[in-house]
Scaffold this motif. Structure first.
Motif, short mmCIF file in Angstrom:
data_model
loop_
_atom_site.label_atom_id
_atom_site.label_comp_id
_atom_site.label_asym_id
_atom_site.label_seq_id
_atom_site.Cartn_x
_atom_site.Cartn_y
_atom_site.Cartn_z
N GLN A 199 0.82 -1.20 0.00
CA GLN A 199 0.00 0.00 0.00
C GLN A 199 0.86 1.26 0.00
OE1 GLN A 199 -3.21 0.41 -0.43
NE2 GLN A 199 -3.05 2.64 -0.20
N LYS A 200 1.99 1.21 0.69
CA LYS A 200 2.84 2.40 0.80
C LYS A 200 3.67 2.65 -0.46
CE LYS A 200 3.31 2.80 5.81
NZ LYS A 200 4.25 2.93 6.96
N ILE A 201 4.19 1.57 -1.07
CA ILE A 201 5.06 1.79 -2.23
C ILE A 201 4.29 1.76 -3.55
CG2 ILE A 201 7.08 0.85 -1.04
CD1 ILE A 201 6.75 -1.71 -2.63
N ASP A 202 3.05 1.26 -3.52
CA ASP A 202 2.26 1.16 -4.75
C ASP A 202 0.79 1.42 -4.46
OD1 ASP A 202 1.71 0.68 -7.45
OD2 ASP A 202 1.52 -1.49 -7.15
N PRO A 203 0.46 2.61 -3.95
CA PRO A 203 -0.92 2.89 -3.53
C PRO A 203 -1.93 2.82 -4.67
CG PRO A 203 0.36 4.91 -3.58
CD PRO A 203 1.33 3.78 -3.75
N ASN A 205 -1.65 0.74 -7.21
CA ASN A 205 -1.60 -0.61 -7.77
C ASN A 205 -1.18 -0.61 -9.24
OD1 ASN A 205 -1.86 -3.41 -7.41
ND2 ASN A 205 -3.91 -3.41 -8.31
N THR A 206 -0.18 0.22 -9.56
CA THR A 206 0.30 0.31 -10.94
C THR A 206 1.62 -0.44 -11.15
OG1 THR A 206 1.37 2.42 -10.41
CG2 THR A 206 -0.85 2.51 -11.36
N ILE A 207 2.46 -0.48 -10.12
CA ILE A 207 3.77 -1.15 -10.25
C ILE A 207 3.64 -2.64 -10.01
CG2 ILE A 207 6.18 -1.17 -9.47
CD1 ILE A 207 5.71 1.63 -8.32
N LYS A 208 2.84 -3.01 -9.00
CA LYS A 208 2.62 -4.41 -8.60
C LYS A 208 3.95 -5.15 -8.40
CE LYS A 208 -1.80 -4.55 -11.03
NZ LYS A 208 -2.63 -5.21 -12.07
N PRO A 209 4.79 -4.66 -7.47
CA PRO A 209 6.14 -5.22 -7.33
C PRO A 209 6.21 -6.53 -6.54
CG PRO A 209 5.84 -3.46 -5.76
CD PRO A 209 4.58 -3.52 -6.58
N ILE A 210 5.23 -6.78 -5.68
CA ILE A 210 5.29 -7.98 -4.82
C ILE A 210 4.21 -8.96 -5.26
CG2 ILE A 210 5.27 -8.87 -2.47
CD1 ILE A 210 5.90 -6.00 -1.52
N GLU A 211 4.65 -10.06 -5.80
CA GLU A 211 3.73 -11.09 -6.31
C GLU A 211 3.51 -12.15 -5.25
OE1 GLU A 211 3.57 -14.32 -10.01
OE2 GLU A 211 5.35 -13.08 -9.67
N THR A 212 2.26 -12.52 -5.03
CA THR A 212 1.92 -13.61 -4.10
C THR A 212 1.82 -14.92 -4.88
OG1 THR A 212 0.69 -12.14 -2.62
CG2 THR A 212 0.24 -14.49 -2.45
N LEU A 213 2.57 -15.91 -4.42
CA LEU A 213 2.54 -17.23 -5.05
C LEU A 213 1.88 -18.20 -4.06
CD1 LEU A 213 6.18 -17.16 -6.44
CD2 LEU A 213 4.08 -16.67 -7.68
N ARG A 214 0.68 -18.58 -4.35
CA ARG A 214 -0.12 -19.37 -3.42
C ARG A 214 0.62 -20.64 -2.99
NH1 ARG A 214 -6.52 -20.93 -4.23
NH2 ARG A 214 -6.84 -21.80 -2.13
N GLY A 215 0.71 -20.79 -1.68
CA GLY A 215 1.36 -21.97 -1.11
C GLY A 215 2.88 -21.93 -1.14
N ARG A 216 3.46 -20.87 -1.72
CA ARG A 216 4.92 -20.79 -1.84
C ARG A 216 5.50 -19.55 -1.19
NH1 ARG A 216 5.53 -21.03 -8.08
NH2 ARG A 216 7.77 -21.00 -7.63
N GLY A 217 4.76 -18.45 -1.20
CA GLY A 217 5.28 -17.25 -0.58
C GLY A 217 5.15 -16.03 -1.48
N TYR A 218 6.24 -15.25 -1.58
CA TYR A 218 6.21 -14.01 -2.34
C TYR A 218 7.42 -13.90 -3.26
CZ TYR A 218 2.95 -12.80 1.42
OH TYR A 218 1.91 -12.81 2.29
N ARG A 219 7.26 -13.07 -4.30
CA ARG A 219 8.38 -12.79 -5.20
C ARG A 219 8.35 -11.30 -5.55
NH1 ARG A 219 8.73 -16.64 -10.02
NH2 ARG A 219 6.70 -15.74 -10.51
N PHE A 220 9.51 -10.65 -5.39
CA PHE A 220 9.63 -9.23 -5.74
C PHE A 220 10.05 -9.16 -7.20
CE2 PHE A 220 11.88 -5.16 -5.98
CZ PHE A 220 10.93 -4.32 -5.41
N CYS A 221 9.18 -8.62 -8.03
CA CYS A 221 9.42 -8.63 -9.48
C CYS A 221 8.71 -7.45 -10.12
CB CYS A 221 8.91 -9.94 -10.07
SG CYS A 221 9.05 -10.05 -11.87
N ILE A 222 9.50 -6.52 -10.69
CA ILE A 222 8.92 -5.39 -11.38
C ILE A 222 9.02 -5.63 -12.87
CG2 ILE A 222 9.11 -2.91 -11.83
CD1 ILE A 222 10.10 -2.56 -9.01
N LYS A 223 7.88 -5.73 -13.52
CA LYS A 223 7.85 -6.04 -14.95
C LYS A 223 7.99 -4.76 -15.76
CE LYS A 223 4.78 -9.97 -14.12
NZ LYS A 223 3.45 -10.55 -14.37
N ASP A 224 8.68 -4.88 -16.89
CA ASP A 224 8.89 -3.73 -17.77
C ASP A 224 7.56 -3.30 -18.41
OD1 ASP A 224 11.58 -3.79 -17.23
OD2 ASP A 224 12.00 -5.17 -18.91
#
Length: 224
Positions: A199-203, A205-224
């Protein structure tokens, strides 16, 4: 950043541990080689500091075992030995850098920062991922040039993601990284922390830097 210090001089170890925590690092300590190797393998660390002259298991043996098991985190040697042969042995075993005792604490911090930057693929203290910038020295975070105010835990989480882009990280790993060993936060705590950071870094919801992977955790990924 989470560090492990393996040092048998308890007075020195406790002094360094306290100073590292004052610098904002989360740090654990081991006073002998066997416990140090166990912690290095069983817990998650960004960097390990190892004295060469340890009881039960030498620093060289620890480094060799860690590298043989494909542990890739940076290793810094602390040694009172002045001969170049000991330094070469440590570096040849797989250490990344060394400091000879006695040393200034400021030099230790500078070495740690440089090693963490190199491990993350950065040449300077400023980390860049898309429109997000994080300065490891000033602890300032900017998104599209605007300063974002984060709490201590949010900043730790942001720094972890910035230094580990594309890596899939479980909630357990994040909890171990963010909190002391004697705490056992519910997974919901991590979810809330990630949600607040989003919420603080992407209020918008345009960058979407933190991806939730169900059952696995999270991945920080900024797509071009």
């Amino acid at each position: 950043m989470k560090l492990l210090l393996i040092e048998d001089d308890e007075v020195l170890a406790d002094q360094l541990l306290g100073n590292l925590k004052k610098e904002g690092y989360q740090a654990d300590v081991s006073y002998d080689g066997e416990d140090g190797l166990y912690r290095s393998v069983e817990f998650t660390y960004d960097l390990v500091i190892i004295d060469l002259g340890l009881p039960k298991l030498s620093g060289i043996e620890i480094i060799k075992k860690l590298r043989a098991d494909n542990h890739k985190f940076p290793i810094l040697i602390l040694t009172a030995r002045s001969s170049w042969q000991d330094k070469v042995k440590g570096l040849s075993a797989g250490a990344d850098d060394y400091l000879v005792k006695p040393f200034q604490f400021e030099e230790l911090v500078a070495r740690i920062q440089a090693m963490l930057r190199r491990a993350g693929g950065y040449a300077s203290s400023e980390l860049h991922q898309g429109p997000i910038k994080l300065n490891m020295e000033t602890q300032e975070v900017l998104v599209n040039g605007e300063v974002v105010n984060l709490t201590a835990f949010e900043h730790k989480l942001m720094e972890y993601f910035m230094l580990h882009p594309q890596k899939v990280t479980s909630k357990v790993t994040l909890a171990d990284y963010l909190y002391e060993d004697d705490t056992d936060p519910d997974s919901n705590v991590i979810e809330v922390l990630v949600a607040r950071l989003r919420q603080k870094i992407d209020p918008d919801n345009t960058i979407k830097p933190i991806e939730t992977l169900r059952g696995r955790g999270y991945r920080f990924c900024i797509k071009d």
